[in-house]
Design a protein around this motif. Structure first.
Motif, PDB file in Angstrom:
ATOM      1  N   UNK A 103       0.878  -1.170   0.000  1.00 17.93           N
ATOM      2  CA  UNK A 103       0.000   0.000   0.000  1.00 17.93           C
ATOM      3  C   UNK A 103       0.908   1.211   0.000  1.00 17.93           C
ATOM      4  N   UNK A 104       0.626   2.156  -0.856  1.00 18.98           N
ATOM      5  CA  UNK A 104       1.470   3.340  -0.985  1.00 18.98           C
ATOM      6  C   UNK A 104       0.702   4.548  -0.490  1.00 18.98           C
ATOM      7  N   UNK A 105       1.319   5.289   0.376  1.00 17.76           N
ATOM      8  CA  UNK A 105       0.765   6.541   0.875  1.00 17.76           C
ATOM      9  C   UNK A 105       1.740   7.633   0.494  1.00 17.76           C
ATOM     10  N   UNK A 106       1.291   8.555  -0.325  1.00 20.29           N
ATOM     11  CA  UNK A 106       2.159   9.630  -0.789  1.00 20.29           C
ATOM     12  C   UNK A 106       1.806  10.919  -0.056  1.00 20.29           C
ATOM     13  N   UNK A 107       2.793  11.499   0.597  1.00 18.49           N
ATOM     14  CA  UNK A 107       2.593  12.753   1.311  1.00 18.49           C
ATOM     15  C   UNK A 107       3.422  13.837   0.651  1.00 18.49           C
ATOM     16  N   UNK A 108       2.940  15.062   0.650  1.00  9.85           N
ATOM     17  CA  UNK A 108       3.731  16.145   0.063  1.00  9.85           C
ATOM     18  C   UNK A 108       5.009  16.377   0.860  1.00  9.85           C
ATOM     19  N   UNK A 109       5.988  16.965   0.185  1.00  8.22           N
ATOM     20  CA  UNK A 109       7.265  17.187   0.862  1.00  8.22           C
ATOM     21  C   UNK A 109       7.138  18.208   1.984  1.00  8.22           C
ATOM     22  N   UNK A 110       6.157  19.097   1.896  1.00  8.56           N
ATOM     23  CA  UNK A 110       5.917  20.047   2.987  1.00  8.56           C
ATOM     24  C   UNK A 110       5.278  19.271   4.135  1.00  8.56           C
ATOM     25  N   UNK A 111       5.838  19.411   5.301  1.00  7.75           N
ATOM     26  CA  UNK A 111       5.360  18.654   6.461  1.00  7.75           C
ATOM     27  C   UNK A 111       3.946  19.075   6.848  1.00  7.75           C
TER      28      UNK A 111
END
Length: 152
Positions: A103-111
């Protein structure tokens, strides 16, 4: 961090002189984590750039077999209580075979702060929630979040 070591130190090595197998960091830690008693869930966390060399060797860990197959021929069956988390900045080295097993969860580079996400969720339901419930839920989340983050 799998990329901080050689493949043999990560997975293990067969010594042709002694005909003995020596576990690398992964099988050693996996055996240790699975031996921990009385824990409902156990996590193996990898924080590293993903490299085809080591990630492809984990495909049987991520599929229905849930087994680590070592070059020695040994197969370590992974208990259902063990989960894996791989934190990486790029998926460019991951093949479709590996992606299909995870399962892939992609988060933006901004925290993004977890508390902000919960607060926004609760505010969107503001008319439905009484002020007391909103404050209680938000404070409860903050209390748990702070204690979890202390562990890391």
């Amino acid at each position: 961090n799998p990329k901080s070591q050689t493949f043999t130190s990560f997975i293990g090595v067969f010594d042709p002189t002694t005909s003995e197998w020596r576990d690398g960091v992964l099988p050693h830690k996996l055996r240790y984590v699975m031996s921990l008693p009385n824990l409902k869930s156990k996590w193996m966390v990898f924080d590293s750039p993903v490299d085809q060399g080591w990630i492809e060797n984990l495909n049987t860990v991520f599929d229905d077999n849930r087994s680590l197959c070592l070059p020695s021929g040994e197969v370590i069956r992974i208990t259902p209580s063990v989960s894996f988390l791989i934190e990486t900045s790029s998926l460019s080295q991951i093949t479709p075979a590996t992606i299909s097993r995870t399962s892939v969860l992609s988060l933006p580079s901004k925290m993004i702060e977890a508390g902000d996400v919960v607060k926004q969720y609760l505010e969107q339901r503001g008319p439905v929630l009484f002020k007391y419930h909103f404050d209680f839920m938000h404070q409860t989340f903050e209390w748990f979040h702070d204690r979890i983050m202390e562990k890391f």
